[in-house]
Design a protein around this motif. Structure first.
Motif, short mmCIF file in Angstrom:
data_model
loop_
_atom_site.label_atom_id
_atom_site.label_comp_id
_atom_site.label_asym_id
_atom_site.label_seq_id
_atom_site.Cartn_x
_atom_site.Cartn_y
_atom_site.Cartn_z
N GLY A 116 0.79 -1.23 0.00
CA GLY A 116 0.00 0.00 0.00
C GLY A 116 0.83 1.27 0.00
O GLY A 116 0.33 2.35 -0.35
N ASP A 117 2.12 1.16 0.37
CA ASP A 117 3.00 2.32 0.36
C ASP A 117 3.73 2.48 -0.97
O ASP A 117 4.58 3.36 -1.11
CB ASP A 117 4.04 2.20 1.49
N GLY A 118 3.42 1.61 -1.93
CA GLY A 118 4.07 1.69 -3.25
C GLY A 118 5.46 1.09 -3.29
O GLY A 118 6.23 1.36 -4.21
N LEU A 119 5.79 0.25 -2.30
CA LEU A 119 7.10 -0.40 -2.25
C LEU A 119 6.95 -1.87 -2.61
O LEU A 119 5.92 -2.51 -2.33
CB LEU A 119 7.71 -0.28 -0.86
N ILE A 120 7.99 -2.44 -3.20
CA ILE A 120 7.98 -3.85 -3.58
C ILE A 120 8.11 -4.68 -2.31
O ILE A 120 9.10 -4.58 -1.59
CB ILE A 120 9.14 -4.15 -4.55
#
Length: 154
Positions: A116-120
């Motif tokens: 949800g934080d846009g991190l892999i």
């Protein structure tokens, strides 16, 4: 930034061997799975140690060339061709394996999942391990042992 852009930036950093740039796109609790490992690598700190060795000594000229990218929501799939020279350490001579560089070219696929934080937060790669071992002229067991050793010293 959307999932495809994040993965594109990951690849750009990977091609430059910019470890901090690669890690900037990974969640702290990232899980990385490769077909040559029995267990996934867990956590950014573990990845840092292993990939620092990868970029500096194991495959110092590693280079991925992305062929196809498909993104759907928080998942991105990339087909790419990786080239490099796997460096067999001098210690391998004790096991009867000739040390030195072994060049290879390998078609691969990696699936990325973003949180949800846009991190892999998950990276799962697939390749033909038999073909890889054949190009290197060694058994797949040797590759698995080298990978296990890299993790053990991490």
């Amino acid at each position: 930034m959307n999932a495809e852009e994040t993965v594109d930036q990951y690849w750009q950093a990977y091609r430059r061997h910019d470890l901090d740039g690669v890690l900037a796109h990974l969640a702290d609790d990232v899980v990385v799975e490769f077909p040559t490992s029995q267990e996934p690598s867990r956590g950014k700190d573990s990845i840092r140690t292993v990939w620092a060795k990868l970029f500096s000594t194991i495959i110092p000229d590693i280079s991925p060339e992305v062929v196809t990218t498909v993104a759907q929501g928080d998942t991105v799939a990339c087909e790419f061709v990786e080239t490099g020279t796997l460096v067999i350490p001098a210690e391998a001579a004790a096991a009867g394996i000739e040390p030195g560089g072994r060049p290879y070219t390998m078609s691969m696929v990696t699936f990325f999942h973003l949180n949800g934080d846009g991190l892999i937060d998950r990276l799962r790669s697939y390749w033909d391990t038999g073909n890889f071992a054949g190009q290197l002229g060694i058994s797949i067991g040797v590759i698995s042992a080298m990978q296990a050793e890299a993790h053990a010293t991490a």
